[in-house]
Design an enzyme around this catalytic site. Structure first.
Site, PDB file in Angstrom:
ATOM      1  N   CYS A 111       0.692  -1.292  -0.082  1.00 28.35           N
ATOM      2  CA  CYS A 111       0.039  -0.240  -0.146  1.00 28.35           C
ATOM      3  C   CYS A 111       0.685   1.400  -0.107  1.00 28.35           C
ATOM      4  O   CYS A 111       0.432   2.376  -0.201  1.00 28.35           O
ATOM      5  CB  CYS A 111      -0.949  -0.161   1.126  1.00 28.35           C
ATOM      6  SG  CYS A 111      -1.821  -1.452   1.131  1.00 28.35           S
ATOM      7  N   HIS A 247      -3.085   7.028   3.050  1.00 31.99           N
ATOM      8  CA  HIS A 247      -3.840   5.695   2.316  1.00 31.99           C
ATOM      9  C   HIS A 247      -5.074   5.438   3.173  1.00 31.99           C
ATOM     10  O   HIS A 247      -5.362   5.505   4.193  1.00 31.99           O
ATOM     11  CB  HIS A 247      -2.621   4.598   2.764  1.00 31.99           C
ATOM     12  CG  HIS A 247      -3.241   3.342   2.464  1.00 31.99           C
ATOM     13  ND1 HIS A 247      -3.961   2.990   1.129  1.00 31.99           N
ATOM     14  CD2 HIS A 247      -3.167   2.033   3.193  1.00 31.99           C
ATOM     15  CE1 HIS A 247      -4.010   1.690   1.266  1.00 31.99           C
ATOM     16  NE2 HIS A 247      -3.756   1.170   2.352  1.00 31.99           N
ATOM     17  N   ASN A 277     -10.343  -0.454   0.149  1.00 31.27           N
ATOM     18  CA  ASN A 277      -9.189  -0.267   0.230  1.00 31.27           C
ATOM     19  C   ASN A 277      -8.376  -0.826  -1.091  1.00 31.27           C
ATOM     20  O   ASN A 277      -8.477  -2.016  -1.394  1.00 31.27           O
ATOM     21  CB  ASN A 277      -8.506  -0.884   1.489  1.00 31.27           C
ATOM     22  CG  ASN A 277      -6.857  -0.949   1.424  1.00 31.27           C
ATOM     23  OD1 ASN A 277      -5.975  -0.459   0.505  1.00 31.27           O
ATOM     24  ND2 ASN A 277      -6.340  -1.436   2.718  1.00 31.27           N
TER      25      ASN A 277
HETATM   26  N1  ACO Z   1     -18.311  -9.514   8.955  1.00 31.09           N
HETATM   27  C1  ACO Z   1     -18.716  -9.977  10.461  1.00 31.09           C
HETATM   28  N2  ACO Z   1     -18.043 -10.316  11.255  1.00 31.09           N
HETATM   29  C2  ACO Z   1     -16.694 -10.308  10.915  1.00 31.09           C
HETATM   30  C3  ACO Z   1     -16.169  -9.933   9.928  1.00 31.09           C
HETATM   31  C4  ACO Z   1     -16.933  -9.785   8.946  1.00 31.09           C
HETATM   32  N3  ACO Z   1     -16.662  -9.212   7.641  1.00 31.09           N
HETATM   33  N4  ACO Z   1     -14.759 -10.155   9.873  1.00 31.09           N
HETATM   34  C5  ACO Z   1     -14.332 -10.664  11.175  1.00 31.09           C
HETATM   35  N5  ACO Z   1     -15.508 -10.709  11.854  1.00 31.09           N
HETATM   36  C6  ACO Z   1     -15.567 -11.207  13.235  1.00 31.09           C
HETATM   37  C7  ACO Z   1     -14.444 -12.081  13.766  1.00 31.09           C
HETATM   38  O1  ACO Z   1     -14.877 -13.440  13.434  1.00 31.09           O
HETATM   39  C8  ACO Z   1     -14.736 -11.889  15.276  1.00 31.09           C
HETATM   40  O2  ACO Z   1     -15.518 -12.790  15.686  1.00 31.09           O
HETATM   41  P1  ACO Z   1     -15.377 -13.260  17.283  1.00 31.09           P
HETATM   42  O3  ACO Z   1     -15.201 -12.101  18.072  1.00 31.09           O
HETATM   43  O4  ACO Z   1     -16.691 -14.116  17.021  1.00 31.09           O
HETATM   44  O5  ACO Z   1     -14.205 -14.246  17.028  1.00 31.09           O
HETATM   45  C9  ACO Z   1     -14.900 -10.336  15.049  1.00 31.09           C
HETATM   46  O6  ACO Z   1     -15.529  -9.914  14.217  1.00 31.09           O
HETATM   47  C10 ACO Z   1     -13.883  -9.369  15.632  1.00 31.09           C
HETATM   48  O7  ACO Z   1     -12.787  -9.682  14.825  1.00 31.09           O
HETATM   49  P2  ACO Z   1     -11.497  -8.890  14.644  1.00 31.09           P
HETATM   50  O8  ACO Z   1     -10.584  -9.366  13.617  1.00 31.09           O
HETATM   51  O9  ACO Z   1     -10.963  -8.888  16.093  1.00 31.09           O
HETATM   52  O10 ACO Z   1     -12.233  -7.545  14.168  1.00 31.09           O
HETATM   53  P3  ACO Z   1     -11.591  -6.007  14.384  1.00 31.09           P
HETATM   54  O11 ACO Z   1     -12.551  -5.516  15.352  1.00 31.09           O
HETATM   55  O12 ACO Z   1     -10.011  -6.175  14.838  1.00 31.09           O
HETATM   56  O13 ACO Z   1     -11.616  -5.535  12.962  1.00 31.09           O
HETATM   57  C11 ACO Z   1     -10.439  -4.750  11.041  1.00 31.09           C
HETATM   58  C12 ACO Z   1     -11.044  -5.903  12.027  1.00 31.09           C
HETATM   59  C13 ACO Z   1     -11.616  -3.731  10.754  1.00 31.09           C
HETATM   60  C14 ACO Z   1      -9.637  -5.365   9.802  1.00 31.09           C
HETATM   61  C15 ACO Z   1      -9.481  -4.138  11.912  1.00 31.09           C
HETATM   62  O14 ACO Z   1      -8.669  -4.956  12.760  1.00 31.09           O
HETATM   63  C16 ACO Z   1      -8.730  -2.850  11.480  1.00 31.09           C
HETATM   64  O15 ACO Z   1      -9.529  -2.031  11.194  1.00 31.09           O
HETATM   65  N6  ACO Z   1      -7.507  -3.186  10.819  1.00 31.09           N
HETATM   66  C17 ACO Z   1      -6.861  -2.377  10.260  1.00 31.09           C
HETATM   67  C18 ACO Z   1      -6.180  -2.792   9.003  1.00 31.09           C
HETATM   68  C19 ACO Z   1      -6.746  -2.809   7.900  1.00 31.09           C
HETATM   69  O16 ACO Z   1      -7.884  -1.976   7.800  1.00 31.09           O
HETATM   70  N7  ACO Z   1      -6.279  -3.284   7.033  1.00 31.09           N
HETATM   71  C20 ACO Z   1      -6.701  -3.250   5.750  1.00 31.09           C
HETATM   72  C21 ACO Z   1      -5.581  -3.661   4.794  1.00 31.09           C
HETATM   73  S1  ACO Z   1      -3.933  -3.319   5.294  1.00 31.09           S
HETATM   74  C22 ACO Z   1      -3.331  -1.932   4.455  1.00 31.09           C
HETATM   75  O17 ACO Z   1      -3.708  -1.348   3.732  1.00 31.09           O
HETATM   76  C23 ACO Z   1      -2.047  -1.839   4.923  1.00 31.09           C
END
Ligand code: ACO
Length: 320
Positions: A111, A247, A277
């Protein structure tokens, strides 16, 4: 020598895939995706690859710049989803647009790819080696995500953005880039290379995986750090900057960065809602939209900053 942007362009596939559409494929919901990421829909290609999207964005940037393809002497494409191992996507764009006098190659920094490409072009300008560059960020993440994995597939989209830039008399801005290979495991996608000589098996496709919360923390720490360094090295303050074009991985990341930098959120334009993204393409697509909407005025200073797998991060300063 310094860098001046002569034109911008972007291209996204026509097909819109909404969060509700994804809820038909994996167990998710519009509510989950939009509250956690800000994404409402994304564009997905119907078979076209990186070179096609990148060439379309490049044509639009050349058109706006009023620059003929033959005038371009450098083409850099930031991508981690090239259509082929070789030829490079940049060479394919060169062939497609007819930039016969350019040297063309890809830059792989996930990215951060567009920022690394832009800074590389600027360094060539400063060294007096090249004078007119086509710099592109393009990715088709839809081809490398596992459409059965809801934790990643809902986050990404396909797209391309490009700028045409020229070297101009004057002092260039300092730039900031960094990488930390020891933390590479937090976001990966294996390539098709494998030990098939030894195993006798055909290569299998690998998919994107990531530790979401690690990436979140990394971004919220690194972006304020590297943009702060960028401003300091250029003798500028936050108030001298019209926009921080970051980004677009997640609106909550951008909000947390704005808060950490003690700046109002309206200085951080966003379009993640429409495209998700698009990896190396998010920054040049957003820049092109701001430009075409007439939001950039002559003299405006804009900070661009990206972060991604590698880990990699970087920031560039441009003056409109
Ligand atoms: N729909 C519904 N539930 C979901 C989904 C989905 N698409 N994806 C995950 N879940 C569930 C998981 O299974 C988990 O369930 P559980 O508690 O029963 O086990 C729960 O939601 C929480 O999952 P987490 O992975 O802990 O979710 P989190 O709150 O961390 O959110 C996210 C995930 C949005 C990706 C977050 O970590 C984030 O914002 N990360 C930033 C990184 C990012 O955006 N990366 C994108 C690309 S990287 C880059 O560009 C460099």
């Amino acid at each position: 020598m310094k860098m001046r942007i002569l034109g911008t362009g972007s291209y996204v596939p026509e097909r819109i895939v909404t969060n509700d559409d994804l809820a038909q494929i994996v167990e998710t919901s519009d509510e989950w995706i939009s509250t956690r990421t800000g994404i409402r829909e994304r564009r997905i290609t119907e078979g076209e690859g990186t070179s096609h999207l990148a060439a379309e964005a490049a044509r639009r940037a050349l058109d706006m710049a009023g620059v003929a393809p033959e005038e371009i002497d450098l083409i850099l494409l930031g991508t981690s989803t090239p259509d082929n191992c070789f030829p490079s996507g940049a060479c394919e764009v060169q062939g497609a647009v007819g930039a016969v006098n350019a040297v063309a190659y890809d830059i792989s920094a996930a990215c951060s790819g567009f920022i690394f490409a832009l800074n590389t072009a600027q360094a060539f300008f400063e060294a007096g080696i090249y004078k007119k560059a086509l710099i592109i960020g393009c990715d088709v993440l839809s081809k490398i995500v596992d459409w059965e994995d809801r934790s990643t597939c809902v986050l990404f989209g396909d797209g391309a953005g490009a700028v045409v830039a020229a070297a101009e008399e004057g002092d260039g801005f300092r730039m900031v880039m960094g990488s930390d290979g020891s933390r590479g495991a937090s976001m990966t996608c294996p390539s098709r290379t494998n030990d098939n000589f030894l195993t006798g098996k055909k290569p299998e496709a690998g998919f994107t995986s990531m530790e979401g919360q690690e990436i979140f923390k990394f971004a919220v720490k690194k972006v304020p750090e590297c943009t702060g360094k960028l401003l300091e090295e250029n003798g500028l303050s936050k108030e001298d900057i019209r926009y921080f074009v970051l980004h677009q991985a997640n609106y909550r990341i951008v909000e947390a960065i704005a808060k950490r930098m003690k700046l109002p959120i309206d200085r951080f334009p966003m379009n993640i809602e429409k495209y998700g993204n698009t990896s190396g393409a998010t920054i040049p697509i957003l820049l092109d939209e701001l430009n075409r909407e007439g939001k950039l005025e002559k003299g405006d200073r804009i900070v661009l900053s990206g972060f991604g797998a590698g880990l990699t991060w970087g920031a560039s300063l441009i003056q409109w």
